[in-house]
Design an enzyme around this catalytic site. Structure first.
Site, PDB file in Angstrom:
ATOM      1  N   LYS A 112       0.799  -1.222   0.000  1.00 14.99           N
ATOM      2  CA  LYS A 112       0.000   0.000   0.000  1.00 14.99           C
ATOM      3  C   LYS A 112       0.833   1.274   0.000  1.00 14.99           C
ATOM      4  O   LYS A 112       0.357   2.330  -0.399  1.00 14.99           O
ATOM      5  CB  LYS A 112      -0.980  -0.003   1.185  1.00 14.99           C
ATOM      6  CG  LYS A 112      -2.054  -1.057   1.020  1.00 14.99           C
ATOM      7  CD  LYS A 112      -3.247  -0.815   1.905  1.00 14.99           C
ATOM      8  CE  LYS A 112      -4.357  -1.786   1.505  1.00 14.99           C
ATOM      9  NZ  LYS A 112      -5.554  -1.691   2.300  1.00 14.99           N
ATOM     10  N   LYS A 195      -5.721  -9.516  -6.874  1.00  8.41           N
ATOM     11  CA  LYS A 195      -6.983  -9.682  -6.150  1.00  8.41           C
ATOM     12  C   LYS A 195      -7.949  -8.545  -6.495  1.00  8.41           C
ATOM     13  O   LYS A 195      -7.506  -7.431  -6.837  1.00  8.41           O
ATOM     14  CB  LYS A 195      -6.744  -9.761  -4.640  1.00  8.41           C
ATOM     15  CG  LYS A 195      -6.403  -8.455  -3.956  1.00  8.41           C
ATOM     16  CD  LYS A 195      -6.590  -8.545  -2.432  1.00  8.41           C
ATOM     17  CE  LYS A 195      -6.517  -7.143  -1.821  1.00  8.41           C
ATOM     18  NZ  LYS A 195      -6.891  -7.053  -0.430  1.00  8.41           N
ATOM     19  N   LYS A 198     -10.705  -2.696  -3.755  1.00  8.18           N
ATOM     20  CA  LYS A 198     -11.354  -1.405  -3.998  1.00  8.18           C
ATOM     21  C   LYS A 198     -10.343  -0.323  -4.342  1.00  8.18           C
ATOM     22  O   LYS A 198     -10.664   0.589  -5.084  1.00  8.18           O
ATOM     23  CB  LYS A 198     -12.276  -0.990  -2.854  1.00  8.18           C
ATOM     24  CG  LYS A 198     -11.672  -1.007  -1.499  1.00  8.18           C
ATOM     25  CD  LYS A 198     -12.743  -0.768  -0.439  1.00  8.18           C
ATOM     26  CE  LYS A 198     -12.198  -1.066   0.924  1.00  8.18           C
ATOM     27  NZ  LYS A 198     -12.667  -2.254   1.575  1.00  8.18           N
TER      28      LYS A 198
HETATM   29  N1  AQP Z   1     -10.335 -10.105  -3.459  1.00  6.82           N
HETATM   30  C1  AQP Z   1     -10.646 -10.616  -2.280  1.00  6.82           C
HETATM   31  N2  AQP Z   1     -10.874 -11.952  -2.143  1.00  6.82           N
HETATM   32  C2  AQP Z   1     -11.207 -12.482  -0.939  1.00  6.82           C
HETATM   33  N3  AQP Z   1     -11.363 -11.742   0.187  1.00  6.82           N
HETATM   34  C3  AQP Z   1     -11.157 -10.418   0.104  1.00  6.82           C
HETATM   35  N4  AQP Z   1     -11.228  -9.414   1.010  1.00  6.82           N
HETATM   36  C4  AQP Z   1     -10.937  -8.248   0.409  1.00  6.82           C
HETATM   37  N5  AQP Z   1     -10.658  -8.443  -0.893  1.00  6.82           N
HETATM   38  C5  AQP Z   1     -10.790  -9.789  -1.122  1.00  6.82           C
HETATM   39  C6  AQP Z   1     -11.608  -9.598   2.426  1.00  6.82           C
HETATM   40  O1  AQP Z   1     -12.625  -8.673   2.728  1.00  6.82           O
HETATM   41  C7  AQP Z   1     -12.565  -8.352   4.117  1.00  6.82           C
HETATM   42  C8  AQP Z   1     -12.714  -6.879   4.340  1.00  6.82           C
HETATM   43  O2  AQP Z   1     -11.710  -6.169   3.671  1.00  6.82           O
HETATM   44  P1  AQP Z   1     -11.301  -4.725   4.174  1.00  6.82           P
HETATM   45  O3  AQP Z   1     -12.421  -3.801   4.100  1.00  6.82           O
HETATM   46  O4  AQP Z   1     -10.624  -4.816   5.465  1.00  6.82           O
HETATM   47  O5  AQP Z   1     -10.305  -4.207   3.152  1.00  6.82           O
HETATM   48  P2  AQP Z   1      -9.275  -4.835   2.268  1.00  6.82           P
HETATM   49  O6  AQP Z   1      -8.857  -6.212   2.581  1.00  6.82           O
HETATM   50  O7  AQP Z   1      -8.206  -3.862   2.289  1.00  6.82           O
HETATM   51  O8  AQP Z   1     -10.186  -4.826   0.958  1.00  6.82           O
HETATM   52  P3  AQP Z   1      -9.722  -4.309  -0.408  1.00  6.82           P
HETATM   53  O9  AQP Z   1     -10.826  -4.214  -1.363  1.00  6.82           O
HETATM   54  O10 AQP Z   1      -8.577  -5.124  -0.806  1.00  6.82           O
HETATM   55  O11 AQP Z   1      -9.319  -2.838  -0.075  1.00  6.82           O
HETATM   56  P4  AQP Z   1      -7.983  -2.153  -0.425  1.00  6.82           P
HETATM   57  O12 AQP Z   1      -7.958  -2.107  -1.910  1.00  6.82           O
HETATM   58  O13 AQP Z   1      -8.133  -0.796   0.198  1.00  6.82           O
HETATM   59  O14 AQP Z   1      -6.895  -2.986   0.135  1.00  6.82           O
HETATM   60  C9  AQP Z   1     -11.238  -8.900   4.626  1.00  6.82           C
HETATM   61  O15 AQP Z   1     -11.486 -10.064   5.391  1.00  6.82           O
HETATM   62  C10 AQP Z   1     -10.485  -9.254   3.377  1.00  6.82           C
HETATM   63  O16 AQP Z   1      -9.647 -10.361   3.580  1.00  6.82           O
END
Ligand code: AQP
Length: 332
Positions: A112, A195, A198
């Protein structure tokens, strides 16, 4: 009943299919036989800049989406992280137990912060996994349902729990990650090596649960696949088709092998079109229910208020044990 705990960041207007299939679906299933605590991680959200009005609005949208997908506020405590101060308080104690080098090894920080350089990243983004360890350990849960990307953070959480227990006195339960292999990593529809995310996915690569269902069907039809025509699960050779099979199977509860048979000899066009229909059928009632819940702010506020109260009761008891063991003078 064993406890489960998990959280999600309110950093978008809508959850996406990765969040739902990787983690949130398991939240709904686990509430049957566990005592669940599910939180909206607004403190994690501010590790990168957020618009304050939007952040507040997104917390309510997150609560509405959780209820719409089946998290039952009667059975599960649904709460906003910042409303339970023990999270920040325990995080400090755990920061003092974490080695700098240990924190540095967290790959999510590397990923990140790589875009704008480490110097531009906040210290909060760096210490994020330690706050996450506090989020978890306060509730002494048996399981933490998450996607694969959170495995390393869970390991740090267990290390810190063990260190604290060893240095002071057994206080924390070592939580197990609850990661369903099949849906642990949902991939970007336009780049099936990354993956679905967002922050990193292009609009065409991500299916948002609150998108217009017709748009989601279109994104499925335009998903990047290989140049073959066999609908077959093969993560190496056919990552795009395999990802779509995973999504199809998860939404319909039909095994991948059955889907492979059903689409044998029919080509990608039919497969994508019918998966698009499955997606529309799935997201339409979810979306309608979320929008309906968002009209009733008083109910959402009440769900969050009572969730925070239930969470604080448990969290404050753990924090009191921690403060005592660390040697803090009891508050008057
Ligand atoms: N692509 C994915 N496949 C499976 N699980 C996923 N999670 C996120 N993306 C995938 C799971 O969603 C839960 C909540 O996620 P979060 O809000 O804590 O944020 P994150 O993991 O940071 O989600 P993003 O979309 O990947 O956000 P960014 O892009 O900001 O990093 C978690 O349990 C995560 O494992």
């Amino acid at each position: 009943r064993p406890r489960v705990l998990s959280g999600i960041q309110p950093t978008a207007d809508s959850f996406h299919f990765g969040n739902y299939l990787g983690a949130l679906r398991q939240w709904v299933a686990l509430q049957e036989e566990h005592e669940p605590f599910f939180f909206i991680a607004d403190m994690h959200a501010i590790t990168v800049e957020q618009d304050p009005r939007q952040l507040r609005e997104r917390c309510l949208r997150a609560a509405a989406q959780l209820i719409a997908m089946g998290v039952d506020p009667e059975r599960s405590a649904i709460f906003v992280q910042s409303q339970v101060p023990a999270h920040a308080q325990l995080a400090w104690v755990l920061q003092c137990l974490t080695g700098f080098g240990e924190a540095r090894r967290m790959t999510q920080f590397k990923d990140k912060s790589s875009k704008n350089g480490e110097g531009a990243a906040s210290v909060g983004l760096f210490t994020y996994p330690i706050l996450q360890a506090a989020d978890i350990l306060l509730y002494r849960p048996a399981f933490v349902p998450v996607g694969e990307d959170q495995r390393q953070h869970l390991e740090l959480t267990r290390d810190l729990a063990q260190r604290f227990n060893h240095r002071y006195k057994k206080t924390f339960r070592l939580p197990e990650p609850y990661i369903l292999k099949a849906t642990a990593k949902i991939l970007d529809l336009q780049d099936p090596h990354a993956k679905m995310s967002k922050s990193a996915s292009s609009p065409g690569g991500i299916i948002e649960m609150l998108d217009d269902p017709k748009l989601s069907a279109k994104k499925i039809r335009s998903a990047v696949t290989d140049s073959g025509s066999d609908v077959r699960f093969d993560e190496e050779e056919k990552p795009g088709i395999s990802n779509l099979l995973t999504i199809y199977s998860a939404l319909t509860d039909r095994p991948v092998s059955e889907l492979e048979e059903a689409y044998a000899g029919r080509g990608y066009g039919d497969f994508k079109k019918e998966l698009g229909e499955v997606v529309v059928e799935f997201v339409t009632p979810f979306r309608d229910r979320t929008l309906e819940l968002l009209e009733d702010r008083a109910t959402l506020d009440e769900v969050l208020r009572s969730g925070a109260k239930r969470a604080a009761e448990v969290a404050e008891r753990t924090l009191a044990d921690v403060y005592d063991r660390v040697g803090f003078v009891p508050a008057p």
